[in-house]
Design a protein around this motif. Structure first.
Motif, PDB file in Angstrom:
ATOM      1  N   LEU A   5       0.863  -1.183   0.000  1.00 25.53           N
ATOM      2  CA  LEU A   5       0.000   0.000   0.000  1.00 25.53           C
ATOM      3  C   LEU A   5       0.898   1.231   0.000  1.00 25.53           C
ATOM      4  CD1 LEU A   5      -2.607   1.749   0.646  1.00 25.53           C
ATOM      5  CD2 LEU A   5      -2.087   1.287   3.055  1.00 25.53           C
ATOM      6  N   ILE A   6       0.609   2.200  -0.866  1.00 22.64           N
ATOM      7  CA  ILE A   6       1.359   3.448  -0.928  1.00 22.64           C
ATOM      8  C   ILE A   6       0.450   4.585  -0.491  1.00 22.64           C
ATOM      9  CG2 ILE A   6       2.585   5.078  -2.424  1.00 22.64           C
ATOM     10  CD1 ILE A   6       3.100   2.731  -4.351  1.00 22.64           C
ATOM     11  N   VAL A  17       6.988   6.197  -6.653  1.00 26.59           N
ATOM     12  CA  VAL A  17       7.156   5.054  -5.750  1.00 26.59           C
ATOM     13  C   VAL A  17       6.588   3.796  -6.395  1.00 26.59           C
ATOM     14  CG1 VAL A  17       6.453   4.066  -3.532  1.00 26.59           C
ATOM     15  CG2 VAL A  17       7.188   6.461  -3.665  1.00 26.59           C
ATOM     16  N   ARG A  18       5.410   3.922  -7.001  1.00 26.44           N
ATOM     17  CA  ARG A  18       4.794   2.775  -7.667  1.00 26.44           C
ATOM     18  C   ARG A  18       5.692   2.245  -8.779  1.00 26.44           C
ATOM     19  NH1 ARG A  18       0.406   5.032  -9.121  1.00 26.44           N
ATOM     20  NH2 ARG A  18       0.986   5.491 -11.274  1.00 26.44           N
ATOM     21  N   ALA A  22       7.259  -1.398  -8.892  1.00 27.94           N
ATOM     22  CA  ALA A  22       6.796  -2.250  -9.981  1.00 27.94           C
ATOM     23  C   ALA A  22       7.954  -2.853 -10.764  1.00 27.94           C
ATOM     24  CB  ALA A  22       5.888  -1.464 -10.923  1.00 27.94           C
ATOM     25  N   ALA A  23       9.131  -2.241 -10.657  1.00 24.55           N
ATOM     26  CA  ALA A  23      10.307  -2.764 -11.354  1.00 24.55           C
ATOM     27  C   ALA A  23      10.808  -4.056 -10.726  1.00 24.55           C
ATOM     28  CB  ALA A  23      11.421  -1.718 -11.361  1.00 24.55           C
ATOM     29  N   ASP A  24      10.354  -4.346  -9.508  1.00 22.30           N
ATOM     30  CA  ASP A  24      10.717  -5.595  -8.837  1.00 22.30           C
ATOM     31  C   ASP A  24       9.601  -6.599  -9.081  1.00 22.30           C
ATOM     32  OD1 ASP A  24      11.029  -7.690  -6.915  1.00 22.30           O
ATOM     33  OD2 ASP A  24      12.275  -6.363  -5.698  1.00 22.30           O
ATOM     34  N   PRO A  25       9.877  -7.709  -9.769  1.00 21.58           N
ATOM     35  CA  PRO A  25       8.813  -8.663 -10.102  1.00 21.58           C
ATOM     36  C   PRO A  25       8.198  -9.351  -8.884  1.00 21.58           C
ATOM     37  CG  PRO A  25      10.958  -9.559 -10.653  1.00 21.58           C
ATOM     38  CD  PRO A  25      11.179  -8.124 -10.315  1.00 21.58           C
ATOM     39  N   GLY A  26       8.834  -9.236  -7.722  1.00 22.61           N
ATOM     40  CA  GLY A  26       8.304  -9.866  -6.531  1.00 22.61           C
ATOM     41  C   GLY A  26       7.434  -8.951  -5.698  1.00 22.61           C
ATOM     42  N   ILE A  27       7.161  -7.734  -6.213  1.00 17.39           N
ATOM     43  CA  ILE A  27       6.391  -6.746  -5.468  1.00 17.39           C
ATOM     44  C   ILE A  27       5.208  -6.284  -6.310  1.00 17.39           C
ATOM     45  CG2 ILE A  27       6.436  -4.415  -4.475  1.00 17.39           C
ATOM     46  CD1 ILE A  27       9.385  -4.849  -3.837  1.00 17.39           C
ATOM     47  N   THR A  28       4.042  -6.150  -5.678  1.00 11.69           N
ATOM     48  CA  THR A  28       2.882  -5.612  -6.372  1.00 11.69           C
ATOM     49  C   THR A  28       2.193  -4.572  -5.500  1.00 11.69           C
ATOM     50  OG1 THR A  28       0.790  -6.170  -7.477  1.00 11.69           O
ATOM     51  CG2 THR A  28       1.325  -7.425  -5.515  1.00 11.69           C
ATOM     52  N   VAL A  29       1.767  -3.478  -6.092  1.00  8.14           N
ATOM     53  CA  VAL A  29       1.053  -2.429  -5.373  1.00  8.14           C
ATOM     54  C   VAL A  29      -0.435  -2.724  -5.456  1.00  8.14           C
ATOM     55  CG1 VAL A  29       0.519   0.036  -5.268  1.00  8.14           C
ATOM     56  CG2 VAL A  29       2.854  -0.714  -5.821  1.00  8.14           C
ATOM     57  N   PHE A 101      12.532   3.080   7.554  1.00 10.75           N
ATOM     58  CA  PHE A 101      12.672   4.519   7.359  1.00 10.75           C
ATOM     59  C   PHE A 101      13.554   4.762   6.149  1.00 10.75           C
ATOM     60  CE2 PHE A 101      11.784   3.769  11.752  1.00 10.75           C
ATOM     61  CZ  PHE A 101      10.901   4.772  12.101  1.00 10.75           C
ATOM     62  N   LEU A 102      13.025   5.468   5.157  1.00 13.44           N
ATOM     63  CA  LEU A 102      13.763   5.744   3.930  1.00 13.44           C
ATOM     64  C   LEU A 102      13.632   7.215   3.570  1.00 13.44           C
ATOM     65  CD1 LEU A 102      12.439   2.682   1.915  1.00 13.44           C
ATOM     66  CD2 LEU A 102      14.785   2.940   2.718  1.00 13.44           C
ATOM     67  N   VAL A 103      14.674   7.769   2.952  1.00 16.33           N
ATOM     68  CA  VAL A 103      14.600   9.152   2.493  1.00 16.33           C
ATOM     69  C   VAL A 103      14.135   9.162   1.039  1.00 16.33           C
ATOM     70  CG1 VAL A 103      16.302  10.092   4.092  1.00 16.33           C
ATOM     71  CG2 VAL A 103      17.064   9.110   1.934  1.00 16.33           C
ATOM     72  N   LYS A 104      13.307  10.135   0.710  1.00 12.92           N
ATOM     73  CA  LYS A 104      12.758  10.210  -0.636  1.00 12.92           C
ATOM     74  C   LYS A 104      13.836  10.418  -1.694  1.00 12.92           C
ATOM     75  CE  LYS A 104       8.118  11.884   0.540  1.00 12.92           C
ATOM     76  NZ  LYS A 104       7.131  12.965   0.356  1.00 12.92           N
ATOM     77  N   SER A 105      14.952  11.012  -1.292  1.00 11.69           N
ATOM     78  CA  SER A 105      16.028  11.274  -2.250  1.00 11.69           C
ATOM     79  C   SER A 105      16.985  10.096  -2.385  1.00 11.69           C
ATOM     80  CB  SER A 105      16.819  12.515  -1.817  1.00 11.69           C
ATOM     81  OG  SER A 105      17.366  12.329  -0.519  1.00 11.69           O
ATOM     82  N   GLY A 106      16.657   8.960  -1.740  1.00  8.10           N
ATOM     83  CA  GLY A 106      17.556   7.810  -1.759  1.00  8.10           C
ATOM     84  C   GLY A 106      17.527   7.056  -3.076  1.00  8.10           C
ATOM     85  N   ASP A 107      18.390   6.052  -3.159  1.00  2.28           N
ATOM     86  CA  ASP A 107      18.485   5.202  -4.339  1.00  2.28           C
ATOM     87  C   ASP A 107      17.205   4.380  -4.489  1.00  2.28           C
ATOM     88  OD1 ASP A 107      19.118   2.904  -6.052  1.00  2.28           O
ATOM     89  OD2 ASP A 107      21.193   3.609  -5.891  1.00  2.28           O
ATOM     90  N   PRO A 108      16.643   4.283  -5.693  1.00  2.92           N
ATOM     91  CA  PRO A 108      15.432   3.464  -5.886  1.00  2.92           C
ATOM     92  C   PRO A 108      15.596   2.035  -5.386  1.00  2.92           C
ATOM     93  CG  PRO A 108      15.810   4.831  -7.808  1.00  2.92           C
ATOM     94  CD  PRO A 108      17.014   5.003  -6.931  1.00  2.92           C
ATOM     95  N   GLU A 109      16.784   1.463  -5.569  1.00  2.00           N
ATOM     96  CA  GLU A 109      16.998   0.092  -5.115  1.00  2.00           C
ATOM     97  C   GLU A 109      16.869  -0.018  -3.600  1.00  2.00           C
ATOM     98  OE1 GLU A 109      20.616  -1.517  -6.593  1.00  2.00           O
ATOM     99  OE2 GLU A 109      19.898  -1.623  -8.662  1.00  2.00           O
ATOM    100  N   GLU A 110      17.156   1.086  -2.901  1.00  2.00           N
ATOM    101  CA  GLU A 110      17.030   1.072  -1.446  1.00  2.00           C
ATOM    102  C   GLU A 110      15.558   0.944  -1.046  1.00  2.00           C
ATOM    103  OE1 GLU A 110      19.519   3.279   1.867  1.00  2.00           O
ATOM    104  OE2 GLU A 110      18.029   4.629   1.000  1.00  2.00           O
TER     105      GLU A 110
END
Length: 232
Positions: A5-6, A17-18, A22-29, A101-110
């Motif tokens: 959930l976003i 964020v979606r 979505a780029a990870d095949p193991g994750i679905t929104v 806890f993640l920062v919005k400016s972080g790496d997408p992979e994070e």
């Protein structure tokens, strides 16, 4: 499949964020919300594995939503998205049961790694967030910083040697399964150690224990295999 959930009041942020997830095949929104009230309602309806919440939203903010989600849908982990300058909010969210806890400016992979870690039952603090939390706790001077470090070390020293090993890896963002493999233990044994650690440190969740570990200097330097991505 990890169901997400976003919640963010900015449509462009939600879309970003979606797209990253979505780029990870193991994750679905499975659902999106524009405020905290809607996030709680959708979490109760869809029961996602992880809720990714912006801290600042109109009406019901992310921290209030996190507390209500943890109360009514305890199986849903909560990841907070933050920006720099929101240290007080981060500490409040920690107290309400958020474990990522993640920062919005972080790496997408994070973002992907953090969601996976929380879904697996681990605490995940972006290194930038962990540093900000520890710095904020020490912001009122060297004496207070030394006092907090001493207090954290005293709490950690009261643990058994094996519990200290587990706490250090927990503070590094490893899940129970990853800790079990690293220490050559059964995963059930690690779970028992984590429960004991939380009780003996007097904290409510893994993220709070991770902060104590960082304050005490109990987190080992990262090895070549980066913990949160180990199971990707």
């Amino acid at each position: 499949m990890i169901r997400i959930l976003i919640a963010d009041d900015e449509p462009m942020i939600r879309a970003g964020v979606r797209a990253v997830l979505a780029a990870d095949p193991g994750i679905t929104v499975v659902a999106e919300a524009a405020d905290g009230h809607e996030a709680v309602r959708l979490a109760q309806r869809h029961r996602p594995d992880v809720a990714v919440l912006d801290i600042r939203m109109p009406g019901t903010d992310g921290i209030t939503a996190a507390a209500e989600i943890r109360r009514t849908v305890p199986a849903t982990g909560v990841v907070m998205l933050t920006t720099f300058g929101e240290d007080d909010y981060i500490l409040r969210a920690l107290g309400e049961g958020a474990t990522g806890f993640l920062v919005k400016s972080g790496d997408p992979e994070e973002l992907q790694a953090g969601v996976r870690a929380v879904a697996d039952g681990a605490a995940y603090l972006s290194p930038k967030v962990a540093a900000r939390v520890v710095a904020h706790l020490a912001a009122d001077g060297a004496g207070a910083r030394a006092g907090r470090r001493f207090a954290a070390r005293a709490r950690v020293d009261a643990l058994t040697p094996r519990e200290r090993d587990v706490l250090g890896l927990l503070g590094g963002g490893l899940s129970n399964g990853q800790i079990a493999r690293r220490l050559h233990l059964a995963e059930g044994t690690v779970k028992a150690h984590v429960s004991s650690i939380l009780a003996r440190l007097g904290v409510d969740n893994r993220a709070a224990a991770a902060v104590v570990a960082h304050e005490a200097g109990a987190v080992p330097a990262p090895s070549g295999d980066r913990a949160p991505e180990e199971e990707r």
